[in-house]
Motif scaffolding. Sequence first.
Motif, PDB file in Angstrom:
ATOM      1  N   VAL A 206     -39.828 -18.203  25.233  1.00 57.92           N
ATOM      2  CA  VAL A 206     -40.131 -19.027  26.293  1.00 57.92           C
ATOM      3  C   VAL A 206     -41.377 -20.061  25.705  1.00 57.92           C
ATOM      4  O   VAL A 206     -42.175 -19.643  25.089  1.00 57.92           O
ATOM      5  N   GLU A 207     -41.130 -21.409  26.059  1.00 58.80           N
ATOM      6  CA  GLU A 207     -42.071 -22.434  25.454  1.00 58.80           C
ATOM      7  C   GLU A 207     -43.244 -22.357  26.459  1.00 58.80           C
ATOM      8  O   GLU A 207     -43.008 -22.575  27.516  1.00 58.80           O
ATOM      9  N   LYS A 208     -44.581 -22.203  26.024  1.00 54.32           N
ATOM     10  CA  LYS A 208     -45.815 -22.485  26.775  1.00 54.32           C
ATOM     11  C   LYS A 208     -45.989 -21.783  27.981  1.00 54.32           C
ATOM     12  O   LYS A 208     -45.868 -22.383  28.964  1.00 54.32           O
ATOM     13  N   PRO A 209     -45.510 -20.519  28.081  1.00 52.58           N
ATOM     14  CA  PRO A 209     -45.478 -19.829  29.512  1.00 52.58           C
ATOM     15  C   PRO A 209     -46.935 -19.682  30.072  1.00 52.58           C
ATOM     16  O   PRO A 209     -47.935 -19.609  29.322  1.00 52.58           O
ATOM     17  N   ALA A 210     -47.001 -19.566  31.210  1.00 48.72           N
ATOM     18  CA  ALA A 210     -48.215 -19.211  31.896  1.00 48.72           C
ATOM     19  C   ALA A 210     -48.599 -17.606  31.668  1.00 48.72           C
ATOM     20  O   ALA A 210     -47.593 -16.937  31.302  1.00 48.72           O
ATOM     21  N   LEU A 211     -50.084 -17.264  31.492  1.00 45.60           N
ATOM     22  CA  LEU A 211     -50.180 -15.848  31.017  1.00 45.60           C
ATOM     23  C   LEU A 211     -49.450 -14.894  31.755  1.00 45.60           C
ATOM     24  O   LEU A 211     -48.617 -13.949  31.450  1.00 45.60           O
ATOM     25  N   ALA A 212     -49.362 -15.306  33.176  1.00 45.57           N
ATOM     26  CA  ALA A 212     -48.711 -14.144  34.087  1.00 45.57           C
ATOM     27  C   ALA A 212     -46.930 -14.235  33.722  1.00 45.57           C
ATOM     28  O   ALA A 212     -46.528 -13.060  33.991  1.00 45.57           O
ATOM     29  N   ASP A 213     -46.318 -15.150  32.982  1.00 47.50           N
ATOM     30  CA  ASP A 213     -45.242 -15.125  32.694  1.00 47.50           C
ATOM     31  C   ASP A 213     -44.723 -14.760  31.449  1.00 47.50           C
ATOM     32  O   ASP A 213     -43.697 -14.589  30.964  1.00 47.50           O
ATOM     33  N   ALA A 214     -45.698 -14.721  30.401  1.00 49.98           N
ATOM     34  CA  ALA A 214     -45.597 -14.594  28.953  1.00 49.98           C
ATOM     35  C   ALA A 214     -45.149 -13.143  28.779  1.00 49.98           C
ATOM     36  O   ALA A 214     -45.371 -12.413  29.212  1.00 49.98           O
ATOM     37  N   PRO A 215     -43.924 -13.008  28.010  1.00 49.96           N
ATOM     38  CA  PRO A 215     -43.337 -11.835  27.934  1.00 49.96           C
ATOM     39  C   PRO A 215     -44.165 -10.784  26.672  1.00 49.96           C
ATOM     40  O   PRO A 215     -43.608  -9.647  26.550  1.00 49.96           O
ATOM     41  N   SER A 216     -44.891 -11.409  25.916  1.00 55.15           N
ATOM     42  CA  SER A 216     -45.888 -10.830  25.138  1.00 55.15           C
ATOM     43  C   SER A 216     -46.945 -11.688  24.689  1.00 55.15           C
ATOM     44  O   SER A 216     -47.180 -12.800  25.115  1.00 55.15           O
ATOM     45  N   ASP A 217     -47.739 -11.139  23.614  1.00 55.81           N
ATOM     46  CA  ASP A 217     -48.683 -12.016  22.971  1.00 55.81           C
ATOM     47  C   ASP A 217     -48.051 -12.438  21.411  1.00 55.81           C
ATOM     48  O   ASP A 217     -49.152 -12.952  20.724  1.00 55.81           O
ATOM     49  N   LEU A 218     -47.198 -12.678  21.388  1.00 53.83           N
ATOM     50  CA  LEU A 218     -46.483 -12.988  19.889  1.00 53.83           C
ATOM     51  C   LEU A 218     -45.942 -14.333  19.973  1.00 53.83           C
ATOM     52  O   LEU A 218     -45.045 -14.690  20.609  1.00 53.83           O
ATOM     53  N   ALA A 219     -46.783 -15.214  19.377  1.00 50.90           N
ATOM     54  CA  ALA A 219     -46.623 -16.789  19.348  1.00 50.90           C
ATOM     55  C   ALA A 219     -45.774 -17.125  18.280  1.00 50.90           C
ATOM     56  O   ALA A 219     -46.481 -16.571  17.044  1.00 50.90           O
TER      57      ALA A 219
END
Length: 296
Positions: free
Chosen positions: A192-205
Motif C-alpha cells: 500500500v502506498e503511503k498508508p497512515a500508521l494505523a493502516d500500515a500492514p508492517s514497517d517494511l518500506a
Amino acid sequence: MSTFRPIRKIVFPAAGLGTRILPATAVLPKELMPIIDKPVIQYGVEEAVASELTQIILVISPGKTIVEDHFSEHLALEKRLEQRGKASLLDGLRAVVSQIHLSTIIQHEPLGLGHAVLMSHALVGDEPFAVLLSDDVIDSAPPALGQMLAVYDQVNSPVLLVERVPGDVVDRYGIIDGEPLGHGIYRVKDLVEKPALADAPSDLAIIGRYLLTPDIYPALQETGQNSSGEIQLTDGLRRLLQHRQVYALELDGVRQDTGNKIGYLRAILYFAARHPDFADIMQTFVQTSQSPEATD
Ligand code: G1P
C-alpha cells in the motif's frame, strides 16, 4: 513459470521537481546535487554499473536535460584539464560514462512514478528491467541491485528492495505485507502506498529499487490515475499481484534518503566520514562540535 530472461536495462525516473530541497533545486535538478564531489544520481549509476546493468534509461522532464549532459563526454573540459596536467580529475566520471549506454525519455507531464515507468515501455520493450530512484543512495557490498539480482535469478519474478522504518515515517513510503521466506526474502502478500500508521500492514518500506517484469506495463495502464491525478507504481504492483508472485528483499547495507534536507545533510556527513581525504577531519569536527571544552 515463464522463461527466465536476464535484466539488462535500468530506468532512472528523474522528472521530479525536488520541492523538498528548494531553493537549491530551483535551477539545479536534485539529481545533480553533490554529495561531496559527486552528484546524487552518479552514485545510483555507479551502483547499476557495479551490478552489470549498463543500459540506462533516464526519464526526465523537459527542463532537466543537464542530468543527461552530466553523463556525456566532456571533451572541451578534458582538453583544458589536460593542458593544466589535471586530466585525472575526470577519471571517475569518464570510467562510468565509458561503461554505460544512455537513452533519454522526456516525461512532459508530472503524473507520478508509475507514469514515469510507463513512459519507459518504448525503450524497455518486452523484457524485464530495473528501476532506481536516485534519491535513495545506498552504501553496501555487494551493491543493492546486485543483492536483488541474486534473488531475481532464483524467483524469476519482480523483486522490491525494502527496509524497516520507524512508525512515524511509514506514511512516506510504499509499505509491504510480506511473508518471511528466510535470508531477508519475503513473498509480498499486499502493498500500500503511503498508508497512515494505523493502516500500515508492517514497517517494511520500499526503498527505491525495483526489479520488474514487463507485465507491470499493462498493470500500470489498468491502474490509471489516483485521486491526485498520479499513477503510482505501488498501485500497479498491487494489481500485478493478482496474477503473479512478487518478492521483496531486505537491504543489507545503509541507505540515505537525499531527497529531503536532513537526509541530504546526513548523506554528506556519512560519506565524508568514510572518505579517505576527510575521515580524520570529520572525526575532529564531530569531537569538537560535540564538546567544545575538548578544544581547550
Ligand atoms: C516513492 C514511491 C514509494 C517508495 C519511495 C522510496 O515515493 O512511491 O512507494 O517507498 O519512493 O523512496 P516518493 O519518495 O517518490 O514520494
